[in-house]
Scaffold this motif. Structure first.
Motif, PDB file in Angstrom:
ATOM      1  N   HIS A   7       9.975  48.977  33.542  1.00 60.21           N
ATOM      2  CA  HIS A   7      10.079  48.736  35.082  1.00 60.21           C
ATOM      3  C   HIS A   7      11.290  48.688  35.711  1.00 60.21           C
ATOM      4  N   LEU A   8      11.559  49.524  36.584  1.00 61.62           N
ATOM      5  CA  LEU A   8      12.755  49.500  37.121  1.00 61.62           C
ATOM      6  C   LEU A   8      12.857  48.089  38.227  1.00 61.62           C
ATOM      7  N   LEU A   9      13.992  47.593  38.547  1.00 60.24           N
ATOM      8  CA  LEU A   9      13.939  46.793  39.400  1.00 60.24           C
ATOM      9  C   LEU A   9      13.856  47.244  40.722  1.00 60.24           C
ATOM     10  N   PRO A  10      13.420  46.039  41.793  1.00 57.86           N
ATOM     11  CA  PRO A  10      13.092  46.259  43.233  1.00 57.86           C
ATOM     12  C   PRO A  10      14.225  47.397  43.758  1.00 57.86           C
ATOM     13  N   GLY A  11      13.865  48.463  44.452  1.00 60.62           N
ATOM     14  CA  GLY A  11      14.907  49.202  45.122  1.00 60.62           C
ATOM     15  C   GLY A  11      15.701  50.291  44.228  1.00 60.62           C
ATOM     16  N   GLN A  12      15.534  50.144  43.055  1.00 56.95           N
ATOM     17  CA  GLN A  12      16.321  50.905  42.052  1.00 56.95           C
ATOM     18  C   GLN A  12      15.905  52.262  41.681  1.00 56.95           C
ATOM     19  N   ASP A  13      14.618  52.658  42.380  1.00 62.32           N
ATOM     20  CA  ASP A  13      14.131  54.140  42.030  1.00 62.32           C
ATOM     21  C   ASP A  13      14.268  55.304  42.679  1.00 62.32           C
ATOM     22  N   HIS A  20      17.554  62.364  40.115  1.00 59.31           N
ATOM     23  CA  HIS A  20      18.573  62.100  39.064  1.00 59.31           C
ATOM     24  C   HIS A  20      17.885  62.041  37.371  1.00 59.31           C
ATOM     25  N   PRO A  21      18.581  62.287  36.716  1.00 56.97           N
ATOM     26  CA  PRO A  21      17.833  62.185  35.185  1.00 56.97           C
ATOM     27  C   PRO A  21      18.150  60.798  34.380  1.00 56.97           C
ATOM     28  N   TRP A  22      19.101  60.421  34.789  1.00 60.45           N
ATOM     29  CA  TRP A  22      19.387  58.848  34.111  1.00 60.45           C
ATOM     30  C   TRP A  22      19.090  57.805  34.837  1.00 60.45           C
ATOM     31  N   ILE A  23      18.824  56.546  34.174  1.00 60.99           N
ATOM     32  CA  ILE A  23      18.700  55.383  34.524  1.00 60.99           C
ATOM     33  C   ILE A  23      19.700  54.554  33.849  1.00 60.99           C
ATOM     34  N   TYR A  24      20.260  53.588  34.569  1.00 58.96           N
ATOM     35  CA  TYR A  24      21.290  53.034  33.979  1.00 58.96           C
ATOM     36  C   TYR A  24      20.589  51.451  33.723  1.00 58.96           C
ATOM     37  N   SER A  25      21.209  50.673  32.675  1.00 57.10           N
ATOM     38  CA  SER A  25      20.723  49.667  32.031  1.00 57.10           C
ATOM     39  C   SER A  25      20.433  48.499  33.278  1.00 57.10           C
ATOM     40  N   ASN A  26      21.464  48.617  34.047  1.00 57.97           N
ATOM     41  CA  ASN A  26      21.194  47.414  35.365  1.00 57.97           C
ATOM     42  C   ASN A  26      20.333  47.730  36.333  1.00 57.97           C
ATOM     43  N   GLU A  27      19.752  49.040  36.172  1.00 56.82           N
ATOM     44  CA  GLU A  27      18.804  49.289  37.205  1.00 56.82           C
ATOM     45  C   GLU A  27      17.317  48.880  36.706  1.00 56.82           C
ATOM     46  N   LEU A  28      17.149  48.365  35.373  1.00 57.32           N
ATOM     47  CA  LEU A  28      15.824  48.235  34.727  1.00 57.32           C
ATOM     48  C   LEU A  28      15.554  46.629  34.506  1.00 57.32           C
ATOM     49  N   PHE A  46       8.249  53.016  35.341  1.00 60.59           N
ATOM     50  CA  PHE A  46       7.623  52.742  36.222  1.00 60.59           C
ATOM     51  C   PHE A  46       8.475  52.063  37.458  1.00 60.59           C
ATOM     52  N   SER A  47       7.931  52.022  38.795  1.00 58.57           N
ATOM     53  CA  SER A  47       8.477  51.341  39.635  1.00 58.57           C
ATOM     54  C   SER A  47       8.467  49.850  39.831  1.00 58.57           C
ATOM     55  N   ALA A  48       9.255  49.008  40.450  1.00 60.79           N
ATOM     56  CA  ALA A  48       9.016  47.733  40.621  1.00 60.79           C
ATOM     57  C   ALA A  48       7.552  47.473  40.979  1.00 60.79           C
ATOM     58  N   LEU A  53       6.385  56.659  37.055  1.00 60.58           N
ATOM     59  CA  LEU A  53       7.551  57.948  37.622  1.00 60.58           C
ATOM     60  C   LEU A  53       7.705  58.955  36.581  1.00 60.58           C
ATOM     61  N   ALA A  54       8.032  58.652  35.413  1.00 65.11           N
ATOM     62  CA  ALA A  54       8.525  59.717  34.519  1.00 65.11           C
ATOM     63  C   ALA A  54       8.400  59.205  33.058  1.00 65.11           C
TER      64      ALA A  54
END
Length: 307
Positions: A7-13, A20-28, A46-48, A53-54
């Motif tokens: 899951h991504l953190l709130p507002g990080q999706d 964008h193809p990347w998710i950084y560790s501080n967004e999860l 998943f979104s928060a 999502l992907a």
């Protein structure tokens, strides 16, 4: 669920939804279960709020923690998936190029994050630059074998980015054998590359259009090709009508390839090579009042990171 949920953190999706193809560790949401996943694990993002999502390839030890591989949440990441992506990339290159010399796979741009494949006719040079794509190595090699039937597949897994992914560096032949440099043809000029000992994959296909453009500027000019390596710019210029080319590089291998390429193209009388540091060479040439109609400077990265 086929793949572990992350899951991504709130507002990080927002970036992810924008493409964008990347998710950084501080967004999860990096809970204990997420941190325990092996590097390279396929996951579902998943979104928060719990919306899928992907699918992505996940590495809990990397700043780039998740690399999107498909927006189809119902896909299966297997050998058939990899072959479909490679076949799609091949169809596009066959439309773009009339000869089999090109970058066949350009990582995220071709839907295979971390994978680079350069094609030199019947030789494929592969870089597996992420933990996720490294885990799919057998599928990549099998697909290349079926699609290209190459005489050799070289793994150039020696890029610095592999260290950030926790991967060992290696160079090896995964299939077939090679004896010495191989040829490629670009813009009507034959060049020689060494996939095992040369820089990166042996060639810089991304400079194809730049080499052609500079060559047009170089007609009837004396050309200085700094950081020339195998004189990609210089030989193209000589073949297009430059009066002379002086290629300067610190790599003897690169300069040897340049001289061999000049012989192949009947340009040996127009190419001079010097093994020297570029800054020292510039000081020497300036003191001698040497002048050139075109100067090419294509240096390596002087500063590789902010640190």
């Amino acid at each position: 669920m086929r793949y572990p949920p992350i899951h991504l953190l709130p507002g990080q999706d927002r970036r992810l939804r924008a493409g964008h193809p990347w998710i950084y560790s501080n967004e999860l949401r990096m809970d204990a279960a997420t941190k325990a996943l092996p590097a390279g694990t396929p996951v579902c993002l998943f979104s928060a709020e719990g919306r899928p999502l992907a699918l992505a390839l996940f590495n809990p030890h990397s700043l780039i923690a998740a690399r999107v591989i498909t927006r189809n949440k119902d896909a299966t990441i297997d050998a058939a998936f990899v072959e479909r992506r490679l076949a799609r990339a091949l169809r596009l290159r066959e439309r773009l190029f009339d000869q089999p010399y090109y970058r066949l796979v350009h990582a995220e741009a071709d839907g295979l994050p971390g994978l680079v494949v350069d094609r030199f006719a019947d030789v494929a040079v592969v870089q597996l630059n992420s933990a996720g794509i490294a885990g799919l190595e057998p599928a990549v090699l099998e697909a290349l074998e079926r699609l290209l039937t190459p005489r050799a597949i070289v793994l150039r897994n020696d890029s610095p980015v592999r260290e950030l992914e926790g991967l060992a560096q290696e160079v090896r032949i995964a299939k077939g054998s090679l004896e010495g440099p191989i040829e490629l043809v670009e813009n009507g000029v034959t060049f020689l590359v060494d996939p095992l000992e040369g820089q990166k994959t042996g060639w810089y296909y991304d400079q194809r259009d730049n080499r052609a453009f500079v060559a047009r500027l170089a007609r009837d000019q004396n050309v200085l090709d700094l950081y020339s390596y195998s004189a990609g710019f210089g030989l193209q210029a000589a073949a297009t009508g430059a009066r002379s080319v002086l290629a300067i590089d610190r790599s003897q291998l690169g300069l040897d390839l340049a001289l061999a390429g000049a012989e192949r193209n009947g340009l040996a009388d127009r190419l001079e090579v010097v093994r020297e540091d570029a800054f020292a060479a510039l000081e020497r040439l300036a003191a001698a009042k040497r002048r050139f109609g075109v100067v090419v400077a294509d240096p390596p990265s002087f500063v590789r990171s902010k640190k």
